[in-house]
Design a protein around this motif. Structure first.
Motif, PDB file in Angstrom:
ATOM      1  N   TYR A 197      -8.185  -3.876   3.051  1.00  0.00           N
ATOM      2  CA  TYR A 197      -6.730  -4.001   2.944  1.00  0.00           C
ATOM      3  C   TYR A 197      -6.045  -3.294   4.097  1.00  0.00           C
ATOM      4  O   TYR A 197      -6.432  -2.182   4.475  1.00  0.00           O
ATOM      5  CB  TYR A 197      -6.236  -3.364   1.630  1.00  0.00           C
ATOM      6  CG  TYR A 197      -4.778  -3.676   1.372  1.00  0.00           C
ATOM      7  CD1 TYR A 197      -4.412  -4.715   0.533  1.00  0.00           C
ATOM      8  CD2 TYR A 197      -3.762  -2.962   2.023  1.00  0.00           C
ATOM      9  CE1 TYR A 197      -3.083  -5.044   0.332  1.00  0.00           C
ATOM     10  CE2 TYR A 197      -2.431  -3.288   1.831  1.00  0.00           C
ATOM     11  CZ  TYR A 197      -2.094  -4.325   0.975  1.00  0.00           C
ATOM     12  OH  TYR A 197      -0.783  -4.648   0.793  1.00  0.00           O
ATOM     13  N   SER A 198      -5.025  -3.926   4.651  1.00  0.00           N
ATOM     14  CA  SER A 198      -4.201  -3.219   5.630  1.00  0.00           C
ATOM     15  C   SER A 198      -2.838  -3.895   5.736  1.00  0.00           C
ATOM     16  O   SER A 198      -2.610  -4.959   5.159  1.00  0.00           O
ATOM     17  CB  SER A 198      -4.908  -3.166   6.993  1.00  0.00           C
ATOM     18  OG  SER A 198      -4.372  -2.095   7.751  1.00  0.00           O
ATOM     19  N   GLY A 199      -1.942  -3.255   6.464  1.00  0.00           N
ATOM     20  CA  GLY A 199      -0.597  -3.809   6.608  1.00  0.00           C
ATOM     21  C   GLY A 199       0.093  -3.263   7.839  1.00  0.00           C
ATOM     22  O   GLY A 199      -0.365  -2.281   8.429  1.00  0.00           O
TER      23      GLY A 199
ATOM     24  N   GLY B 162      -0.434  -1.562  20.885  1.00  0.00           N
ATOM     25  CA  GLY B 162      -1.088  -0.523  20.057  1.00  0.00           C
ATOM     26  C   GLY B 162      -1.469  -1.074  18.699  1.00  0.00           C
ATOM     27  O   GLY B 162      -2.593  -0.889  18.233  1.00  0.00           O
TER      28      GLY B 162
ATOM     29  N   MET C  80       2.207   3.358   0.013  1.00  0.00           N
ATOM     30  CA  MET C  80       1.036   2.906   0.780  1.00  0.00           C
ATOM     31  C   MET C  80      -0.243   3.064  -0.058  1.00  0.00           C
ATOM     32  O   MET C  80      -1.124   2.194  -0.039  1.00  0.00           O
ATOM     33  CB  MET C  80       0.943   3.698   2.091  1.00  0.00           C
ATOM     34  CG  MET C  80      -0.186   3.264   2.956  1.00  0.00           C
ATOM     35  SD  MET C  80       0.020   3.869   4.641  1.00  0.00           S
ATOM     36  CE  MET C  80      -1.691   3.894   5.151  1.00  0.00           C
TER      37      MET C  80
ATOM     38  N   ASP D  89      -0.312   0.198  -2.430  1.00  0.00           N
ATOM     39  CA  ASP D  89      -0.766  -1.022  -1.733  1.00  0.00           C
ATOM     40  C   ASP D  89      -2.293  -1.099  -1.776  1.00  0.00           C
ATOM     41  O   ASP D  89      -2.874  -2.132  -2.097  1.00  0.00           O
ATOM     42  CB  ASP D  89      -0.391  -0.996  -0.241  1.00  0.00           C
ATOM     43  CG  ASP D  89       1.097  -0.996   0.029  1.00  0.00           C
ATOM     44  OD1 ASP D  89       1.868  -1.279  -0.896  1.00  0.00           O
ATOM     45  OD2 ASP D  89       1.481  -0.698   1.179  1.00  0.00           O
TER      46      ASP D  89
ATOM     47  N   PRO E 148      -8.740  -0.792   7.526  1.00  0.00           N
ATOM     48  CA  PRO E 148      -8.770  -0.728   8.998  1.00  0.00           C
ATOM     49  C   PRO E 148      -7.387  -0.371   9.567  1.00  0.00           C
ATOM     50  O   PRO E 148      -6.449  -1.154   9.455  1.00  0.00           O
ATOM     51  CB  PRO E 148      -9.186  -2.151   9.409  1.00  0.00           C
ATOM     52  CG  PRO E 148      -8.820  -3.024   8.252  1.00  0.00           C
ATOM     53  CD  PRO E 148      -8.765  -2.183   7.022  1.00  0.00           C
ATOM     54  N   VAL E 149      -7.286   0.808  10.127  1.00  0.00           N
ATOM     55  CA  VAL E 149      -6.010   1.310  10.671  1.00  0.00           C
ATOM     56  C   VAL E 149      -6.259   2.076  11.968  1.00  0.00           C
ATOM     57  O   VAL E 149      -7.402   2.396  12.305  1.00  0.00           O
ATOM     58  CB  VAL E 149      -5.316   2.290   9.686  1.00  0.00           C
ATOM     59  CG1 VAL E 149      -4.613   1.565   8.555  1.00  0.00           C
ATOM     60  CG2 VAL E 149      -6.292   3.331   9.152  1.00  0.00           C
ATOM     61  N   GLY E 150      -5.161   2.399  12.650  1.00  0.00           N
ATOM     62  CA  GLY E 150      -5.227   3.306  13.783  1.00  0.00           C
ATOM     63  C   GLY E 150      -5.266   4.744  13.262  1.00  0.00           C
ATOM     64  O   GLY E 150      -5.049   4.990  12.072  1.00  0.00           O
TER      65      GLY E 150
ATOM     66  N   ASP F  38      -3.327   7.196  13.488  1.00  0.00           N
ATOM     67  CA  ASP F  38      -2.091   7.809  12.961  1.00  0.00           C
ATOM     68  C   ASP F  38      -1.944   7.647  11.449  1.00  0.00           C
ATOM     69  O   ASP F  38      -1.149   8.347  10.836  1.00  0.00           O
ATOM     70  CB  ASP F  38      -0.861   7.213  13.679  1.00  0.00           C
ATOM     71  CG  ASP F  38      -0.725   5.713  13.462  1.00  0.00           C
ATOM     72  OD1 ASP F  38      -1.768   5.028  13.375  1.00  0.00           O
ATOM     73  OD2 ASP F  38       0.402   5.235  13.365  1.00  0.00           O
TER      74      ASP F  38
ATOM     75  N   ALA G 123      -8.136   3.489  18.925  1.00  0.00           N
ATOM     76  CA  ALA G 123      -7.497   3.868  17.658  1.00  0.00           C
ATOM     77  C   ALA G 123      -6.156   4.544  17.886  1.00  0.00           C
ATOM     78  O   ALA G 123      -5.386   4.737  16.952  1.00  0.00           O
ATOM     79  CB  ALA G 123      -8.416   4.775  16.858  1.00  0.00           C
TER      80      ALA G 123
HETATM   81  P1  TYM Z   1       2.445   0.737  11.337  1.00  0.00           P
HETATM   82  O1  TYM Z   1       3.263  -0.459  11.051  1.00  0.00           O
HETATM   83  O2  TYM Z   1       3.114   1.896  11.949  1.00  0.00           O
HETATM   84  O3  TYM Z   1       1.224   0.344  12.241  1.00  0.00           O
HETATM   85  C1  TYM Z   1       0.402  -0.772  11.936  1.00  0.00           C
HETATM   86  C2  TYM Z   1      -1.024  -0.504  12.354  1.00  0.00           C
HETATM   87  O4  TYM Z   1      -1.097  -0.274  13.763  1.00  0.00           O
HETATM   88  C3  TYM Z   1      -1.730   0.970  14.022  1.00  0.00           C
HETATM   89  N1  TYM Z   1      -1.097   1.562  15.208  1.00  0.00           N
HETATM   90  C4  TYM Z   1      -1.751   1.912  16.317  1.00  0.00           C
HETATM   91  N2  TYM Z   1      -3.044   1.867  16.646  1.00  0.00           N
HETATM   92  C5  TYM Z   1      -3.392   2.288  17.877  1.00  0.00           C
HETATM   93  N3  TYM Z   1      -2.510   2.778  18.777  1.00  0.00           N
HETATM   94  C6  TYM Z   1      -1.202   2.860  18.485  1.00  0.00           C
HETATM   95  N4  TYM Z   1      -0.346   3.319  19.370  1.00  0.00           N
HETATM   96  C7  TYM Z   1      -0.765   2.415  17.203  1.00  0.00           C
HETATM   97  N5  TYM Z   1       0.437   2.339  16.602  1.00  0.00           N
HETATM   98  C8  TYM Z   1       0.215   1.825  15.387  1.00  0.00           C
HETATM   99  C9  TYM Z   1      -1.484   1.806  12.776  1.00  0.00           C
HETATM  100  O5  TYM Z   1      -2.425   2.841  12.650  1.00  0.00           O
HETATM  101  C10 TYM Z   1      -1.612   0.760  11.702  1.00  0.00           C
HETATM  102  O6  TYM Z   1      -2.957   0.517  11.400  1.00  0.00           O
HETATM  103  N6  TYM Z   1       2.212   2.589   6.771  1.00  0.00           N
HETATM  104  C11 TYM Z   1       1.605   1.660   7.677  1.00  0.00           C
HETATM  105  C12 TYM Z   1       1.612   0.246   7.148  1.00  0.00           C
HETATM  106  C13 TYM Z   1       1.001   0.090   5.822  1.00  0.00           C
HETATM  107  C14 TYM Z   1      -0.396   0.115   5.520  1.00  0.00           C
HETATM  108  C15 TYM Z   1      -0.492  -0.067   4.126  1.00  0.00           C
HETATM  109  C16 TYM Z   1      -1.533   0.290   6.301  1.00  0.00           C
HETATM  110  C17 TYM Z   1       1.665  -0.104   4.644  1.00  0.00           C
HETATM  111  N7  TYM Z   1       0.747  -0.182   3.648  1.00  0.00           N
HETATM  112  C18 TYM Z   1      -1.753  -0.084   3.476  1.00  0.00           C
HETATM  113  C19 TYM Z   1      -2.774   0.262   5.669  1.00  0.00           C
HETATM  114  C20 TYM Z   1      -2.864   0.096   4.276  1.00  0.00           C
HETATM  115  C21 TYM Z   1       2.367   1.675   8.968  1.00  0.00           C
HETATM  116  O7  TYM Z   1       3.509   2.040   9.021  1.00  0.00           O
HETATM  117  O8  TYM Z   1       1.696   1.190  10.022  1.00  0.00           O
END
Ligand code: TYM
Length: 332
Positions: free
Chosen positions: A7-9, A19, A134, A137, A147-149, A151, A186
């Motif tokens: 799951y991701s968003g 990014g 989150m 979710d 799978p996320v970055g 942050d 990441a």
């Molecule tokens: P968001 O919208 O800020 O970022 C979306 C995804 O992109 C990654 N990311 C990056 N990765 C590498 N370098 C960067 N500069 C960079 N900027 C952003 C973030 O790590 C993310 O994976 N809260 C979350 C959204 C969300 C979510 C969830 C994620 C809502 N529900 C459930 C995972 C699971 C967010 O604001 O990501």
């Protein structure tokens, strides 16, 4: 065997950046063809309401983000893709989880502190509750991997803590999710300040690459990227600007940092920026082409979102019912 849930968003604020693409979307694309997994991806629109949005712009932007998911190659036949606000179980589970979240742990979150500083006139409850939504979710779908970055790691930890806390109190209910963070890319940094992450809502347009930027814009932004006063192309903490460019190049080409350094070594900084810019242009060109077609057929876009929401609701409903029962709410 049941498929593991991924799951991701992404929040529909600002623009989908390079990014986001490298840190998240690129990995999602790899996962959609692995039959061991069922992937679920949302547009986290409710999260975006924690900062003020202009309604008409927000609506268009959310749709545009959904279209960008598709344009990147995410296939609705292989993944469940939907808008968070279309599945009401997210907010309902958030309420339950709120009752298990301590104010102290929510107020310690780095992003809450940063956003409070950035919007001192609007430190609302939603901003503090952001990681709980989150967690909802993620936990609604019995997610194994997220799978996320990098942050988002802290938010993942609170989701894990909440899952374990609830399971300990009421017997096993939620799967405890694990983050899936790639080794390369990441955290893509700002092109103007390579010690800060590339952020969707950066006011300096030269700091960020949108995945829909034109070739000219991309090349110009890389040309202006901040590096250092040295001439050596090397990866290291003391060279954040150059390391960021190497990382972007490696991610676009799908090669290791070591191989990227080998390919780029010996270039002048100006040629390095050109090589990295070109690798980004090449990666993003097909996305932009597909995007325009997808955006022109809104009805199709909404149909995909509707179907995704139905599939997601089916899973979410079951989890929420189980949770309501466990906490002792009367069942009809
Ligand atoms: P968001 O919208 O800020 O970022 C979306 C995804 O992109 C990654 N990311 C990056 N990765 C590498 N370098 C960067 N500069 C960079 N900027 C952003 C973030 O790590 C993310 O994976 N809260 C979350 C959204 C969300 C979510 C969830 C994620 C809502 N529900 C459930 C995972 C699971 C967010 O604001 O990501």
């Amino acid at each position: 065997m049941d498929k593991k849930i991924i799951y991701s968003g992404i929040q529909p604020t600002g623009v989908v950046t390079l990014g986001n693409y490298i840190g998240a979307l690129q990995n999602w694309l790899k996962l959609q063809d692995d039959t061991n997994y069922q992937c679920i991806y949302s547009i986290a629109d409710l999260h975006s309401l924690t900062v003020r949005q202009v309604p008409a712009e927000f609506r268009n932007r959310a749709l545009s983000f959904f279209a960008q998911y598709l344009a990147c190659g995410l296939d609705p036949q292989k993944n469940i893709m939907y808008f968070q606000s279309h599945v009401h179980e997210h907010t309902e589970l958030t309420w339950i989880l709120n009752c298990f979240t301590y104010v102290g742990e929510a107020s310690r979150m780095t992003q809450f502190k940063e956003k409070s500083q950035k919007h001192p006139d609007n430190i609302n409850m939603g901003l503090m509750d952001y990681p709980v939504l989150m967690a909802a979710d993620i936990l609604l779908y019995n997610t194994a991997l997220v799978p996320v970055g990098v942050d988002q790691k802290q938010h993942l930890e609170i989701a894990r803590d909440l899952a374990m806390r609830f399971n300990n109190l009421y017997s096993s209910t939620f799967t405890v999710p694990e983050p899936l963070i790639s080794k390369v890319g990441a955290k893509i940094m700002s092109l103007q300040n390579p010690t800060a992450k590339m952020s969707k809502s950066d006011e300096n347009v030269n700091a960020t690459i949108s995945i829909l930027d034109s070739e000219d814009d991309i090349m110009r932004k890389f040309k202006r990227a901040v590096t250092d006063s040295d001439t050596e192309i090397r990866f290291g903490e003391d060279k954040p600007g150059i390391s960021n460019l190497i990382t972007i190049y490696a991610s676009c080409k799908g090669i290791s940092i070591e191989n990227a350094v080998k390919e780029l070594q010996g270039l002048t900084y100006a040629s390095l920026k050109e090589a990295v810019g070109s690798s980004v242009v090449q990666l993003l060109a097909p996305i932009k082409l597909r995007y325009n077609d997808i955006m022109n057929d809104k009805e199709n876009l909404l149909n995909i979102a509707r179907e995704g929401a139905e599939q997601a609701s089916y899973i979410a409903r079951k989890t929420l019912r189980k949770v309501y029962k466990k906490v002792g709410l009367v069942q009809l």
